[in-house]
Design a protein around this motif. Structure first.
Motif, PDB file in Angstrom:
ATOM      1  N   LEU A  46       0.870  -1.461  -0.256  1.00  0.00           N
ATOM      2  CA  LEU A  46      -0.375  -0.199  -0.195  1.00  0.00           C
ATOM      3  C   LEU A  46       0.689   1.401   0.146  1.00  0.00           C
ATOM      4  O   LEU A  46       0.124   1.998   0.254  1.00  0.00           O
ATOM      5  N   PHE A  47       2.289   1.236  -0.384  1.00  0.00           N
ATOM      6  CA  PHE A  47       3.349   2.462  -0.428  1.00  0.00           C
ATOM      7  C   PHE A  47       3.437   2.370  -1.589  1.00  0.00           C
ATOM      8  O   PHE A  47       4.293   1.361  -2.565  1.00  0.00           O
ATOM      9  N   THR A  48       4.281   3.876  -2.185  1.00  0.00           N
ATOM     10  CA  THR A  48       5.208   2.948  -3.391  1.00  0.00           C
ATOM     11  C   THR A  48       6.057   4.404  -3.594  1.00  0.00           C
ATOM     12  O   THR A  48       5.868   5.372  -2.358  1.00  0.00           O
ATOM     13  N   ILE A  49       7.596   4.626  -4.263  1.00  0.00           N
ATOM     14  CA  ILE A  49       8.624   5.273  -3.865  1.00  0.00           C
ATOM     15  C   ILE A  49       8.778   4.841  -5.313  1.00  0.00           C
ATOM     16  O   ILE A  49       9.297   4.033  -5.967  1.00  0.00           O
ATOM     17  N   VAL A  50       9.535   6.520  -5.211  1.00  0.00           N
ATOM     18  CA  VAL A  50       9.986   6.337  -7.613  1.00  0.00           C
ATOM     19  C   VAL A  50      11.197   7.292  -6.388  1.00  0.00           C
ATOM     20  O   VAL A  50      11.037   8.217  -6.046  1.00  0.00           O
ATOM     21  N   LEU A  51      11.862   7.012  -7.664  1.00  0.00           N
ATOM     22  CA  LEU A  51      13.720   7.612  -8.108  1.00  0.00           C
ATOM     23  C   LEU A  51      13.268   8.216  -9.743  1.00  0.00           C
ATOM     24  O   LEU A  51      13.147   7.716 -10.616  1.00  0.00           O
ATOM     25  N   CYS A  52      13.045   9.485  -9.687  1.00  0.00           N
ATOM     26  CA  CYS A  52      13.922  10.302 -10.808  1.00  0.00           C
ATOM     27  C   CYS A  52      15.494  10.651 -11.025  1.00  0.00           C
ATOM     28  O   CYS A  52      16.009   9.951 -10.566  1.00  0.00           O
ATOM     29  N   ALA A  53      15.229  10.422 -12.580  1.00  0.00           N
ATOM     30  CA  ALA A  53      16.101  10.875 -13.061  1.00  0.00           C
ATOM     31  C   ALA A  53      17.277  11.726 -12.453  1.00  0.00           C
ATOM     32  O   ALA A  53      18.136  11.961 -12.644  1.00  0.00           O
ATOM     33  N   SER A 101       0.563   4.081   1.743  1.00  0.00           N
ATOM     34  CA  SER A 101       0.618   4.571   3.135  1.00  0.00           C
ATOM     35  C   SER A 101       1.692   4.123   3.899  1.00  0.00           C
ATOM     36  O   SER A 101       2.365   4.658   4.122  1.00  0.00           O
ATOM     37  N   ASN A 102       1.306   5.734   5.461  1.00  0.00           N
ATOM     38  CA  ASN A 102       2.466   5.756   5.823  1.00  0.00           C
ATOM     39  C   ASN A 102       2.121   5.793   7.192  1.00  0.00           C
ATOM     40  O   ASN A 102       3.197   6.948   7.936  1.00  0.00           O
ATOM     41  N   GLN A 146       7.007   5.227   6.437  1.00  0.00           N
ATOM     42  CA  GLN A 146       7.669   4.387   5.300  1.00  0.00           C
ATOM     43  C   GLN A 146       7.740   4.976   3.540  1.00  0.00           C
ATOM     44  O   GLN A 146       8.078   5.398   3.124  1.00  0.00           O
ATOM     45  N   LEU A 147       7.073   6.630   3.758  1.00  0.00           N
ATOM     46  CA  LEU A 147       7.127   7.321   2.688  1.00  0.00           C
ATOM     47  C   LEU A 147       8.746   8.632   2.961  1.00  0.00           C
ATOM     48  O   LEU A 147       9.032   9.046   1.725  1.00  0.00           O
ATOM     49  N   GLY A 148       9.108   8.799   4.449  1.00  0.00           N
ATOM     50  CA  GLY A 148      10.410   9.140   4.743  1.00  0.00           C
ATOM     51  C   GLY A 148      10.474  10.352   3.850  1.00  0.00           C
ATOM     52  O   GLY A 148      10.486  11.460   3.821  1.00  0.00           O
ATOM     53  N   GLN A 149       8.800  10.799   4.915  1.00  0.00           N
ATOM     54  CA  GLN A 149       8.764  12.431   4.097  1.00  0.00           C
ATOM     55  C   GLN A 149       8.863  13.095   5.542  1.00  0.00           C
ATOM     56  O   GLN A 149       8.450  14.564   5.604  1.00  0.00           O
ATOM     57  N   SER A 150       8.970  12.742   6.241  1.00  0.00           N
ATOM     58  CA  SER A 150       9.511  13.759   8.408  1.00  0.00           C
ATOM     59  C   SER A 150      10.219  12.796   9.216  1.00  0.00           C
ATOM     60  O   SER A 150       9.934  11.636   8.755  1.00  0.00           O
ATOM     61  N   ILE A 152      -0.911  12.136   9.739  1.00  0.00           N
ATOM     62  CA  ILE A 152      -1.431  11.447   8.218  1.00  0.00           C
ATOM     63  C   ILE A 152      -0.981  10.589   8.414  1.00  0.00           C
ATOM     64  O   ILE A 152       0.529  10.295   7.803  1.00  0.00           O
ATOM     65  N   ASN A 153      -2.131   9.149   8.284  1.00  0.00           N
ATOM     66  CA  ASN A 153      -1.395   8.245   7.389  1.00  0.00           C
ATOM     67  C   ASN A 153      -1.782   6.963   6.603  1.00  0.00           C
ATOM     68  O   ASN A 153      -1.037   6.572   6.281  1.00  0.00           O
ATOM     69  N   ARG A 154      -1.801   8.321   5.796  1.00  0.00           N
ATOM     70  CA  ARG A 154      -1.617   8.012   4.279  1.00  0.00           C
ATOM     71  C   ARG A 154      -1.431   9.643   3.640  1.00  0.00           C
ATOM     72  O   ARG A 154      -2.135  10.793   3.606  1.00  0.00           O
ATOM     73  N   VAL A 155      -0.678   8.987   2.058  1.00  0.00           N
ATOM     74  CA  VAL A 155      -0.442  10.032   1.755  1.00  0.00           C
ATOM     75  C   VAL A 155      -1.018   9.855   0.374  1.00  0.00           C
ATOM     76  O   VAL A 155      -0.648   8.725  -1.300  1.00  0.00           O
TER      77      VAL A 155
END
Length: 339
Positions: A17-24, A33-34, A38-42, A48-51
């Motif tokens: 239920l969560f995704t991470i992407v790497l850009c060029a 889900s956070n 696991q989203l590494g945003q804070s 909040i438990n989801r973005v």
């Protein structure tokens, strides 16, 4: 997606239920889900438990991680690899998979981690791969693989009777051959060795080790996949019990483990590698992964012989145009969550 503002995505990895992407541009974005950070945003527990929409990972800015070259997601944790060979982890630490050298005590601060911590400081790491709750890291020389996390099924190469969870990364001296690639499934681990042999260990409940004859007491010992061909790529997914390997000799992919073939209403499994007529990991994953809804299958009525007539398959990808555009491997959960 508008959030990327035209930036080219070079890798995508999904957990539960969560995704991470790497850009060029070396920027990382995450969403979903956070609840474990696991989203590494804070650096703080999430408000909040989801973005719902992709947002830039702030941990990469806080820790000046501007040279990320690879990402990997487990069930509820993530790992980043820098160009300097450093690995950083964050998210759930329920089995010690973050390699922070302490066991979770049950309180929030040990079970979850909202910071990104450097994992192995003495080795230059070239590859990372997350299982559901374990982590594998390949060192530059190809002789050492560092592992940590859940070992209940022997997926760390240790006896599960003696070791359940490992919070400190330890190196497995795989002295038989040089390891050139690693892959982890939910409860198993695979090594691709020179010149093209595959070794697997961990759970074999769905044939992930490529053989029916695996003693539970020795499931943690790497076992060679017995097949008369050489591979140059392997793949599994942190939330999957299916394995894949590509052989350049035959220019096709072999599949084994849990598959989406129904026999008397039950999920199917391949105890031994089965040859397909496919050459793409994404398409093979879409066709065979148990939880996917893509494509239509036809199989022999005499399925007890494990004869899989792929030439009779008529998968319909017309309704899934993203399949034609996506070049990364961890695409399935992203597509399914947007379907």
């Amino acid at each position: 997606l508008e959030a990327f503002n035209g930036k080219r995505i070079i890798q995508l990895s999904s957990g539960l239920l969560f995704t991470i992407v790497l850009c060029a541009t070396k920027e990382c974005y995450s969403w979903g889900s956070n609840n474990c950070g696991q989203l590494g945003q804070s650096k703080e527990p999430p408000r909040i438990n989801r973005v719902l929409c992709p947002d830039k990972m702030t941990l990469t800015d806080i820790f000046k991680l501007s040279d990320i070259i690879a990402i990997s997601c487990g069930e509820a944790f993530g790992a980043l690899l820098s160009s300097e060979g450093d690995v950083f982890t964050f998210g759930s630490n329920c089995s010690g998979q973050l390699a922070h050298n302490f066991y979770p005590s049950g309180d929030e601060f040990s079970m979850y981690c909202y910071d990104a911590y450097r994992v192995v400081e003495t080795e230059f790491i070239t590859q990372i791969f997350c299982g559901a709750n374990h982590l594998a890291m390949l060192a530059l020389n190809g002789k050492m693989v560092y592992l940590c996390g859940d070992n209940r099924y022997g997926q760390l190469g240790l006896s599960p009777k003696k070791h359940q969870n490992i919070c400190r990364p330890f190196h497995m001296n795989f002295t038989r051959r040089k390891v050139i690639s690693i892959a982890c499934g939910a409860k198993h681990t695979m090594f691709l060795t020179f010149p093209g042999l595959i070794f697997a260990f961990g759970s074999n409940s769905f044939g992930q080790l490529g053989s029916k004859c695996v003693d539970e007491d020795t499931c943690h010992v790497p076992k060679k996949i017995e097949i008369n061909t050489l591979f140059d790529q392997i793949y599994s997914h942190a939330m999957s019990n299916m394995c894949m390997g590509y052989t350049p000799e035959e220019q096709c992919i072999y599949v084994w483990g849990e598959v989406a073939v129904l026999t008397e209403g039950q999920p199917g499994k391949f105890d031994e590698p089965q040859k397909t007529n496919l050459q793409s990991f994404p398409k093979t994953f879409a066709l065979f992964e148990r939880n996917n809804l893509m494509g239509s299958f036809r199989y022999s009525e005499n399925f007890s012989k494990r004869k899989f007539f792929l030439s009779q398959f008529q998968p319909n990808f017309d309704n899934f145009p993203l399949l034609k555009k996506i070049s990364y491997l961890d695409f399935y959960y992203y597509i399914s969550s947007h379907h």
